[in-house]
Design a protein around this motif. Structure first.
Motif, mmCIF file in Angstrom:
data_model
loop_
_atom_site.group_PDB
_atom_site.id
_atom_site.type_symbol
_atom_site.label_atom_id
_atom_site.label_comp_id
_atom_site.label_asym_id
_atom_site.label_seq_id
_atom_site.Cartn_x
_atom_site.Cartn_y
_atom_site.Cartn_z
ATOM 1 N N HIS A 1 0.848 -1.197 0.000
ATOM 2 C CA HIS A 1 0.000 0.000 0.000
ATOM 3 C C HIS A 1 0.879 1.241 0.000
ATOM 4 C CE1 HIS A 1 -3.099 2.865 0.773
ATOM 5 N NE2 HIS A 1 -2.734 3.095 2.021
ATOM 6 N N ASP A 2 0.768 2.025 -1.064
ATOM 7 C CA ASP A 2 1.490 3.288 -1.194
ATOM 8 C C ASP A 2 0.474 4.411 -1.001
ATOM 9 O OD1 ASP A 2 2.750 5.591 -2.056
ATOM 10 O OD2 ASP A 2 3.857 4.602 -3.655
ATOM 11 N N PRO A 3 0.420 5.033 0.187
ATOM 12 C CA PRO A 3 -0.655 6.007 0.456
ATOM 13 C C PRO A 3 -0.651 7.215 -0.468
ATOM 14 C CG PRO A 3 0.997 6.014 2.223
ATOM 15 C CD PRO A 3 1.299 4.841 1.353
ATOM 16 N N GLU A 4 0.539 7.691 -0.872
ATOM 17 C CA GLU A 4 0.573 8.843 -1.774
ATOM 18 C C GLU A 4 -0.040 8.514 -3.122
ATOM 19 O OE1 GLU A 4 3.230 7.647 -0.120
ATOM 20 O OE2 GLU A 4 4.592 9.244 0.532
ATOM 21 N N ALA A 5 0.324 7.333 -3.669
ATOM 22 C CA ALA A 5 -0.246 6.916 -4.951
ATOM 23 C C ALA A 5 -1.751 6.687 -4.816
ATOM 24 C CB ALA A 5 0.445 5.648 -5.451
ATOM 25 N N SER A 6 -2.161 6.055 -3.718
ATOM 26 C CA SER A 6 -3.595 5.805 -3.494
ATOM 27 C C SER A 6 -4.365 7.109 -3.372
ATOM 28 C CB SER A 6 -3.784 4.961 -2.226
ATOM 29 O OG SER A 6 -3.282 3.657 -2.398
ATOM 30 N N LEU A 7 -3.789 8.087 -2.660
ATOM 31 C CA LEU A 7 -4.455 9.374 -2.508
ATOM 32 C C LEU A 7 -4.601 10.068 -3.853
ATOM 33 C CD1 LEU A 7 -5.656 11.605 -0.759
ATOM 34 C CD2 LEU A 7 -3.323 12.437 -0.330
ATOM 35 N N SER A 8 -3.557 10.015 -4.671
ATOM 36 C CA SER A 8 -3.635 10.650 -5.992
ATOM 37 C C SER A 8 -4.696 9.982 -6.851
ATOM 38 C CB SER A 8 -2.275 10.597 -6.695
ATOM 39 O OG SER A 8 -1.921 9.274 -7.058
ATOM 40 N N GLN A 9 -4.866 8.668 -6.723
ATOM 41 C CA GLN A 9 -5.886 7.964 -7.501
ATOM 42 C C GLN A 9 -7.296 8.375 -7.066
ATOM 43 O OE1 GLN A 9 -3.978 3.813 -7.077
ATOM 44 N NE2 GLN A 9 -5.015 3.732 -9.044
ATOM 45 N N SER A 10 -7.524 8.418 -5.755
ATOM 46 C CA SER A 10 -8.851 8.789 -5.267
ATOM 47 C C SER A 10 -9.179 10.242 -5.607
ATOM 48 C CB SER A 10 -8.937 8.569 -3.756
ATOM 49 O OG SER A 10 -8.905 7.186 -3.455
ATOM 50 N N LEU A 11 -8.186 11.110 -5.496
ATOM 51 C CA LEU A 11 -8.403 12.512 -5.868
ATOM 52 C C LEU A 11 -8.689 12.633 -7.362
ATOM 53 C CD1 LEU A 11 -5.631 14.307 -3.770
ATOM 54 C CD2 LEU A 11 -8.093 14.254 -3.307
ATOM 55 N N ALA A 12 -7.997 11.820 -8.177
ATOM 56 C CA ALA A 12 -8.236 11.833 -9.624
ATOM 57 C C ALA A 12 -9.658 11.388 -9.939
ATOM 58 C CB ALA A 12 -7.229 10.933 -10.327
ATOM 59 N N GLN A 13 -10.143 10.363 -9.238
ATOM 60 C CA GLN A 13 -11.516 9.910 -9.454
ATOM 61 C C GLN A 13 -12.512 11.014 -9.101
ATOM 62 O OE1 GLN A 13 -12.195 6.178 -7.432
ATOM 63 N NE2 GLN A 13 -10.458 5.184 -8.428
ATOM 64 N N MET A 14 -12.223 11.742 -8.035
ATOM 65 C CA MET A 14 -13.106 12.839 -7.652
ATOM 66 C C MET A 14 -13.064 13.950 -8.690
ATOM 67 S SD MET A 14 -15.316 13.606 -5.356
ATOM 68 C CE MET A 14 -14.939 12.515 -3.979
ATOM 69 N N VAL A 15 -11.886 14.211 -9.248
ATOM 70 C CA VAL A 15 -11.759 15.223 -10.299
ATOM 71 C C VAL A 15 -12.585 14.822 -11.522
ATOM 72 C CG1 VAL A 15 -10.146 16.247 -11.965
ATOM 73 C CG2 VAL A 15 -9.536 16.136 -9.546
ATOM 74 N N MET A 16 -12.509 13.529 -11.902
ATOM 75 C CA MET A 16 -13.309 13.058 -13.045
ATOM 76 C C MET A 16 -14.800 13.283 -12.784
ATOM 77 S SD MET A 16 -10.962 11.986 -15.066
ATOM 78 C CE MET A 16 -9.697 12.952 -14.242
ATOM 79 N N TYR A 17 -15.211 13.009 -11.555
ATOM 80 C CA TYR A 17 -16.619 13.171 -11.199
ATOM 81 C C TYR A 17 -17.041 14.641 -11.279
ATOM 82 C CZ TYR A 17 -20.911 13.020 -8.422
ATOM 83 O OH TYR A 17 -22.208 13.152 -7.987
ATOM 84 N N LEU A 18 -16.183 15.529 -10.798
ATOM 85 C CA LEU A 18 -16.510 16.955 -10.789
ATOM 86 C C LEU A 18 -16.477 17.567 -12.180
ATOM 87 C CD1 LEU A 18 -14.498 18.024 -7.605
ATOM 88 C CD2 LEU A 18 -16.983 17.768 -7.804
ATOM 89 N N ILE A 19 -15.572 17.088 -13.033
ATOM 90 C CA ILE A 19 -15.444 17.658 -14.375
ATOM 91 C C ILE A 19 -16.554 17.171 -15.301
ATOM 92 C CG2 ILE A 19 -14.041 17.672 -16.479
ATOM 93 C CD1 ILE A 19 -11.564 17.722 -14.776
ATOM 94 N N PHE A 20 -16.718 15.851 -15.370
ATOM 95 C CA PHE A 20 -17.609 15.262 -16.387
ATOM 96 C C PHE A 20 -19.009 14.963 -15.865
ATOM 97 C CE2 PHE A 20 -13.228 14.133 -17.590
ATOM 98 C CZ PHE A 20 -13.172 14.753 -18.824
ATOM 99 N N LYS A 21 -19.164 14.912 -14.544
ATOM 100 C CA LYS A 21 -20.482 14.697 -13.924
ATOM 101 C C LYS A 21 -21.181 13.465 -14.519
ATOM 102 C CE LYS A 21 -20.807 19.651 -13.083
ATOM 103 N NZ LYS A 21 -20.082 19.516 -11.808
#
Length: 356
Positions: A238-258
């Motif tokens: 488990h790499d927390p920095e990589a995991s955090l970047s992935q979850s934040l990226a998923q949230m960005v996709m949700y906010l951008i494309f809805k």
């Protein structure tokens, strides 16, 4: 056996053969065979043309994507220039009043150092905003420093990941909740439904992006863990920095494309089909036995198309944070080049346009 004096009665077929002729039965059989051959030939030709057309169109698409992937290093440069320009523009007022700048505006030997300082100020400003959006379980000074390091690593990993944080910096509303004492999120939430729709205990999840609540959960402790795969226990890290970047990226996709976390809008049929094809190609490559980094493998191991496609797009920033800009981009180009191209050509411009 008939004697010499006996009269032998030949059947019509035998008589025709004896005369070197062709019977009506044989002629009909040959006609039927010819028709069948003609039918099979024309049918096969039609099928062949159809397959050829499909393969040709697919090859054209793949060839175009391959050609574009070879230009990824060139594509990154404009993004980096854009980020740098944004940093400089935001710090214009501060730099104009800086003591490093003489009154007559003449350049000094410390210009390069001043640029570095501007970059550091931009980083600190972005990280400060992200920290204000973050709740740390049983917080203390050490944990605050640790989480701040997560955001700094994501920001510094690549111009693409720093752009992602700048998007979140300017579009607040996301809440990040981190447990620095655990690899999983069991102390933060009791249970959730994952992207496949399966109910999961917090002990089985190391990160999670809750789109509906606009919250990101993270187990902030790095280390090995075991999962049951293929009738055996498998060690993972488990790499927390990589995991955090992935979850934040998923949230960005949700906010951008809805669109439930998909990296395209609901009515964008062309992008939808292209991205589905990219995900299918990557899945086929993995199932054929090709080696995949565990971040890619985990995303493609989701059971539903929704789970795979939403998880897969977040692999790009995850790999850049995990392996660094050059190492991550090289691995992405080797293992999922079309996904990388899609992220560069479709996702990044959307982020840039919103930031602008």
């Amino acid at each position: 056996m008939a004697s010499t004096g006996d009269t032998v009665q030949n059947l019509p077929v035998e008589e025709a053969v004896a005369r070197g002729g062709v019977t009506e039965i044989e002629k009909g059989a040959r006609d039927s065979t010819d028709e069948l051959r003609h039918y099979q030939s024309s049918d096969f030709a039609s099928l062949r043309d159809e397959i050829h057309k499909e393969i040709t169109s697919r090859d054209v698409l793949l060839r175009k994507l391959e050609e574009s992937v070879t230009r990824l290093s060139e594509d990154i440069a404009p993004v980096k220039d854009y980020v740098m320009a944004e940093m400089e523009e935001e710090d214009d007022d501060a730099s104009s009043s800086s003591s490093d700048t003489p009154e007559d505006g003449a350049p000094q030997d410390g210009d390069q150092e001043t640029e570095e300082e501007r970059n550091i100020r931009a980083l600190n400003r972005c990280v400060d905003v992200m920290m204000s959006l973050t709740e740390i379980r049983e917080n203390n000074e050490e944990k605050t420093k640790k989480v701040r390091g997560f955001y700094e690593k994501i920001y510094k990993a690549s111009p693409l990941t720093s752009l992602m944080l700048k998007f979140l910096e300017r579009n607040g509303g996301v809440k990040v909740i981190i447990d620095c004492d655990s690899k999983d999120i069991s102390n933060l939430v009791r249970g959730l439904a994952n992207l496949d729709g399966e109910k999961c205990a917090g002990t089985t999840l190391h990160k999670f992006a809750d789109f509906f609540e606009c919250k990101v959960y993270l187990g902030g402790e790095a280390g090995k863990y075991q999962v049951w795969e293929g009738l055996k226990w498998v060690d993972k890290y488990h790499d927390p920095e990589a995991s955090l970047s992935q979850s934040l990226a998923q949230m960005v996709m949700y906010l951008i494309f809805k669109n439930r976390g998909f990296p395209y809008k609901c009515d964008d049929d062309q992008c939808e089909k292209l991205y589905e094809k990219i995900a299918q190609e990557a899945l086929q490559k993995m199932t054929s036995g090709a080696y995949m980094d565990y971040l890619i493998n985990d995303a493609l191991s989701m059971k539903t198309p929704l789970g795979r496609e939403v998880s897969l797009i977040s692999v790009v920033p995850g790999m850049l944070v995990k392996h660094g800009s050059q190492g991550g981009m090289r691995t992405l180009q080797e293992q999922v080049p079309f996904l990388t191209y899609f992220f560069m050509q479709h996702v990044i411009p959307k982020m840039r346009s919103i930031i602008n």
